[in-house]
Design a protein around this motif. Structure first.
Motif, mmCIF file in Angstrom:
data_model
loop_
_atom_site.group_PDB
_atom_site.id
_atom_site.type_symbol
_atom_site.label_atom_id
_atom_site.label_comp_id
_atom_site.label_asym_id
_atom_site.label_seq_id
_atom_site.Cartn_x
_atom_site.Cartn_y
_atom_site.Cartn_z
ATOM 1 N N ALA A 15 14.038 27.562 27.217
ATOM 2 C CA ALA A 15 14.234 28.149 28.547
ATOM 3 C C ALA A 15 15.657 27.969 29.050
ATOM 4 O O ALA A 15 16.075 28.639 30.004
ATOM 5 C CB ALA A 15 13.255 27.529 29.538
ATOM 6 N N ASP A 16 16.439 27.065 28.427
ATOM 7 C CA ASP A 16 17.802 26.799 28.880
ATOM 8 C C ASP A 16 18.846 27.621 28.133
ATOM 9 O O ASP A 16 20.041 27.527 28.451
ATOM 10 C CB ASP A 16 18.141 25.306 28.695
ATOM 11 C CG ASP A 16 17.181 24.425 29.467
ATOM 12 O OD1 ASP A 16 16.631 24.907 30.472
ATOM 13 O OD2 ASP A 16 16.982 23.256 29.071
ATOM 14 N N PHE A 17 18.439 28.413 27.150
ATOM 15 C CA PHE A 17 19.413 29.114 26.342
ATOM 16 C C PHE A 17 20.125 30.232 27.100
ATOM 17 O O PHE A 17 21.222 30.632 26.723
ATOM 18 C CB PHE A 17 18.742 29.712 25.099
ATOM 19 C CG PHE A 17 18.295 28.673 24.113
ATOM 20 C CD1 PHE A 17 18.859 27.411 24.120
ATOM 21 C CD2 PHE A 17 17.313 28.941 23.182
ATOM 22 C CE1 PHE A 17 18.461 26.440 23.233
ATOM 23 C CE2 PHE A 17 16.906 27.978 22.278
ATOM 24 C CZ PHE A 17 17.487 26.727 22.307
ATOM 25 N N LEU A 18 19.527 30.761 28.169
ATOM 26 C CA LEU A 18 20.115 31.870 28.917
ATOM 27 C C LEU A 18 20.787 31.420 30.204
ATOM 28 O O LEU A 18 21.239 32.266 30.980
ATOM 29 C CB LEU A 18 19.031 32.912 29.256
ATOM 30 C CG LEU A 18 18.290 33.519 28.062
ATOM 31 C CD1 LEU A 18 17.252 34.517 28.537
ATOM 32 C CD2 LEU A 18 19.263 34.201 27.105
ATOM 33 N N LYS A 19 20.891 30.114 30.444
ATOM 34 C CA LYS A 19 21.498 29.651 31.681
ATOM 35 C C LYS A 19 22.990 29.929 31.730
ATOM 36 O O LYS A 19 23.561 30.080 32.810
ATOM 37 C CB LYS A 19 21.246 28.146 31.848
ATOM 38 C CG LYS A 19 19.825 27.809 32.278
ATOM 39 C CD LYS A 19 19.683 26.333 32.589
ATOM 40 C CE LYS A 19 18.292 26.024 33.116
ATOM 41 N NZ LYS A 19 18.128 24.582 33.446
#
Length: 283
Positions: A95-99
């Motif tokens: 879930a943090d890959f697109l931050k």
């Protein structure tokens, strides 16, 4: 399919080398063996040349048309295991890959409020609004309180006449569409077929270029395979020879230290004898 194998091979080699630490700059000498053969012997990089470290550059040395190591299931299994282990130890979650990417733009639908209302309805999960077709074609009459009002009857009569005229225009449009519509659709289909043919031709040309590049790479790799194998064999022999020389030097140094120790115990001054000794004359 060929380019996919090339990319897969490069990824396997890079991941394997990186995970095994063979490209680390802090290792003085790295040696990997395969069935007793020396594969790598690397010295530590100089401190004055950090740019020379392999850890600061991405090295891709896969030659898929002549190398068959990447097809080894043992190597693939080891790479998969290392990748899974790194993913388990990683603090970043999917879930943090697109931050790091910028946020999506907000749609305000300023130029189309109807579409904006429909967008909000879909987001809210509400059912679509039912279109009332019956009231559209229903003849409107004045209310009961204005049944004796001539002005009200005249107003509703004009309104119904306008509605009737609109329906007649819609019927004319439907009739014209039934006559001209098929031909327009055929023309549109023809334009789409021409566009599809052009796109297929461009795609075929790109595939031919890719295949040409792959054929050239295969040809160059196969023509240089003999030279690479000979150099690789020579490199292995030199590595083994260097290690044998180093081992022999260690043995000689050990013997020299033992002789010096024995001479010191007997009270001999080896430095004076070495200085007084005559150098050997070449025959």
């Amino acid at each position: 399919m060929i380019s996919g194998r090339v990319h897969e091979a490069g990824n396997y080699y890079n991941l394997l080398f990186l995970h095994l630490g063979l490209l680390s700059s802090g290792v003085e000498a790295v040696m990997a063996t395969n069935n007793g053969d020396v594969l790598m012997l690397e010295a530590a990089p100089e401190a004055s040349k950090p740019w020379a470290s392999a850890a600061n550059a991405e090295v891709i040395d896969a030659l898929p048309y002549i190398d068959d190591d990447y097809g080894n299931p043992l190597i693939k299994a080891e790479v998969d295991r290392l990748v899974e282990e790194e993913m388990r130890r990683s603090s970043r979650k999917p879930a943090d890959f697109l931050k790091e990417l910028p946020p999506l733009p907000k749609f305000d639908f300023e130029n189309c409020p109807v579409l904006g209302k429909e967008y909000e309805r879909v987001r809210a999960g509400k059912p679509p609004v039912r279109i009332d077709f019956e009231s559209r074609y229903k003849l409107e009459l004045p209310p009961a309180s204005k049944k004796n009002d001539d002005a009200a009857w005249k107003q509703y009569l004009q309104k119904n006449q306008r509605s009737l005229q609109q329906k007649m225009i819609e019927l004319e449009n439907l009739e014209m569409m039934s006559k001209q519509g098929p031909e327009l659709w055929r023309q549109n289909n023809h334009r789409l077929e021409v566009f599809l043919t052009r796109m297929q031709k461009l795609a075929q040309e790109q595939n031919e270029e890719i295949e040409k590049v792959n054929r050239e790479r295969k040809y160059h790799q196969q023509t240089t395979a003999y030279e690479l194998n000979a150099l690789s064999q020579q490199w292995r022999q030199l590595c083994v020879k260097n290690m044998k020389i180093q081992s022999a030097c260690v043995v000689l140094e050990t013997k020299i230290d033992a002789f010096k120790k024995e001479a010191a115990e007997r009270g001999w001054n080896l430095e004076e004898k070495l200085e007084s000794a005559k150098p050997l004359q070449p025959q």
